[in-house]
Write a protein that holds these residues in place. Structure first.
Motif, short mmCIF file in Angstrom:
data_model
loop_
_atom_site.label_atom_id
_atom_site.label_comp_id
_atom_site.label_asym_id
_atom_site.label_seq_id
_atom_site.Cartn_x
_atom_site.Cartn_y
_atom_site.Cartn_z
N LEU A 268 53.71 42.96 34.42
CA LEU A 268 54.48 41.83 34.95
C LEU A 268 53.78 40.51 34.63
N PRO A 269 54.49 39.54 34.09
CA PRO A 269 53.86 38.28 33.69
C PRO A 269 53.44 37.40 34.87
N ASN A 270 54.00 37.67 36.05
CA ASN A 270 53.71 36.81 37.21
C ASN A 270 52.76 37.48 38.20
N ILE A 271 51.91 38.37 37.69
CA ILE A 271 50.93 39.03 38.54
C ILE A 271 49.56 38.95 37.87
N PHE A 272 48.54 38.74 38.68
CA PHE A 272 47.15 38.69 38.21
C PHE A 272 46.42 39.82 38.93
N ILE A 273 46.01 40.85 38.18
CA ILE A 273 45.34 42.01 38.76
C ILE A 273 43.86 41.99 38.40
N THR A 274 43.02 42.16 39.41
CA THR A 274 41.58 42.26 39.19
C THR A 274 41.08 43.56 39.81
N PRO A 275 40.00 44.15 39.30
CA PRO A 275 39.58 45.51 39.66
C PRO A 275 38.74 45.61 40.93
N HIS A 276 39.30 45.13 42.05
CA HIS A 276 38.63 45.20 43.36
C HIS A 276 37.20 44.68 43.25
N CYS A 277 37.09 43.47 42.71
CA CYS A 277 35.77 42.91 42.42
C CYS A 277 35.50 41.62 43.17
N SER A 278 36.39 41.20 44.06
CA SER A 278 36.25 39.88 44.68
C SER A 278 35.00 39.74 45.54
N ALA A 279 34.43 40.85 46.00
CA ALA A 279 33.24 40.79 46.86
C ALA A 279 31.94 40.73 46.08
N LEU A 280 32.01 40.92 44.77
CA LEU A 280 30.78 41.01 43.99
C LEU A 280 30.07 39.66 43.92
N SER A 281 28.75 39.73 44.02
CA SER A 281 27.92 38.53 44.00
C SER A 281 26.47 38.94 43.78
N PRO A 282 25.68 38.11 43.11
CA PRO A 282 24.25 38.40 42.99
C PRO A 282 23.55 38.46 44.35
N SER A 283 24.16 37.89 45.37
CA SER A 283 23.56 37.87 46.70
C SER A 283 23.97 39.05 47.57
N LEU A 284 24.83 39.93 47.05
CA LEU A 284 25.39 41.00 47.88
C LEU A 284 24.32 41.94 48.42
N LYS A 285 23.43 42.44 47.54
CA LYS A 285 22.41 43.39 48.00
C LYS A 285 21.48 42.74 49.03
N GLU A 286 21.18 41.48 48.83
CA GLU A 286 20.31 40.77 49.78
C GLU A 286 20.97 40.71 51.16
#
Length: 315
Positions: A268-286
């Motif tokens: 669909l041209p009106n959808i933006f799908i990302t692979p469940h990655c919005s929480a990723l960050s270099p600070s996450l493990k910390e």
């Protein structure tokens, strides 16, 4: 005391543990590298196969407390878990910054027509007069005003947006212009330009973004889901996007993950799908480490833990 650590977090956590703590590591397939019959503390990893949570649980007969690094815990609250007397704490708050930034990315992607601009660049085409919008004075409805919802609201306010929210027990919070109860959010849909799903997946929220809800939204509205895929009726969403009930959607989560290649959502041209990655960050493990170490100290001292989950409510 013996504790279970995921292999990818062990290098961060182990150096901070008291000397009397014994560590057993668990890999991404749920395999343990030592005896766990007497382990009473477990911080689980992010397993792609949800059956692994029960697999590991079955090998921990003495488990008293489990820390989940994720905010949503529907995948942990299985029948096998619920029949045991185990304290569950979650990662509420540690993902708020990256997810809130990602939501703003979705909104700006839509408002600034970045998909079309990227196509023009790929085609080496210089086009003026592209339709672009502002976030200023647009209305944002955030369904779920926990740590993530509040982080989204503060950033949306910086863009000059009007921010509404819904929560189980309505109370005015900073950066929100209006907050309604969990059963009143539908009444706000006709006036919202952006609708963000930031609520936990529970029996009450499963499938709540259905055809009725989508029909109430503006044709110019944009739906964003950074919570759990099952909160949205995907068949109804496909129809809404295909027939123009709403302008578009940004989805960082879907019901079946990974999303199968044959899914019509991809095309669909009106959808933006990302692979469940919005929480990723270099600070996450910390942040995961800080929360776990603080809770471990509290656990050893017999003090109240942070982020205790109400297992009946689901969050």
């Amino acid at each position: 005391m013996k504790i279970i650590l995921p292999v990818n977090l062990a290098p961060n956590i182990e150096p901070l543990l008291p000397s009397d703590i014994q560590v057993v590591q668990v890999d991404s397939e749920g395999n343990l590298n030592s005896d766990t019959s007497d382990a009473e503390v477990y911080i689980n990893g992010f397993y792609s196969n949800f059956d692994i949570y029960d697999k590991v649980l079955a090998m921990l007969p003495a488990l008293r407390w489990q820390q989940s690094p994720s905010a949503g815990v529907n995948h942990v609250l299985t029948p096998a878990f619920l029949e045991r007397d185990i304290i569950l704490t979650n990662g509420a708050g540690i993902h708020a910054i990256p997810i809130a930034e990602f939501v703003l990315t979705f909104m700006l992607y839509h408002a600034k027509n970045l998909r079309k601009l990227q196509i023009f660049q790929d085609q080496h085409t210089w086009v003026r007069g592209v339709f672009l919008q502002e976030l200023a004075n647009a209305t944002l409805l955030i369904i779920g005003t926990g740590n993530i919802g509040m982080a989204i609201a503060s950033r949306a306010k910086a863009f000059g947006m009007r921010v509404w929210g819904s929560r189980r027990h309505p109370e005015l919070l900073a950066n929100f212009d209006k907050i309604v109860g969990a059963d009143e959010w539908r009444s706000l849909l006709p006036a919202a330009d952006y609708v963000v799903i930031a609520t936990p997946l529970t029996p009450e929220t499963q499938g709540m973004i259905d055809a009725t809800a989508l029909r109430l939204m503006r044709r110019s509205a944009y739906l964003i889901n950074i919570a759990r895929g099952a909160i949205v009726d995907e068949a109804a969403l496909l129809t809404a996007l295909s027939e123009g009930w709403i302008a578009g959607a940004g989805l960082d989560t879907v019901i079946t993950e990974p999303l199968p290649p044959e899914s019509p959502l991809w095309s669909l041209p009106n959808i933006f799908i990302t692979p469940h990655c919005s929480a990723l960050s270099p600070s996450l493990k910390e942040r995961i480490t800080e929360l776990f170490i603080d809770n471990l100290r509290r656990y050893q001292a017999g003090q109240p833990l942070r982020n205790i989950v109400d297992k009946q409510a689901g969050y």
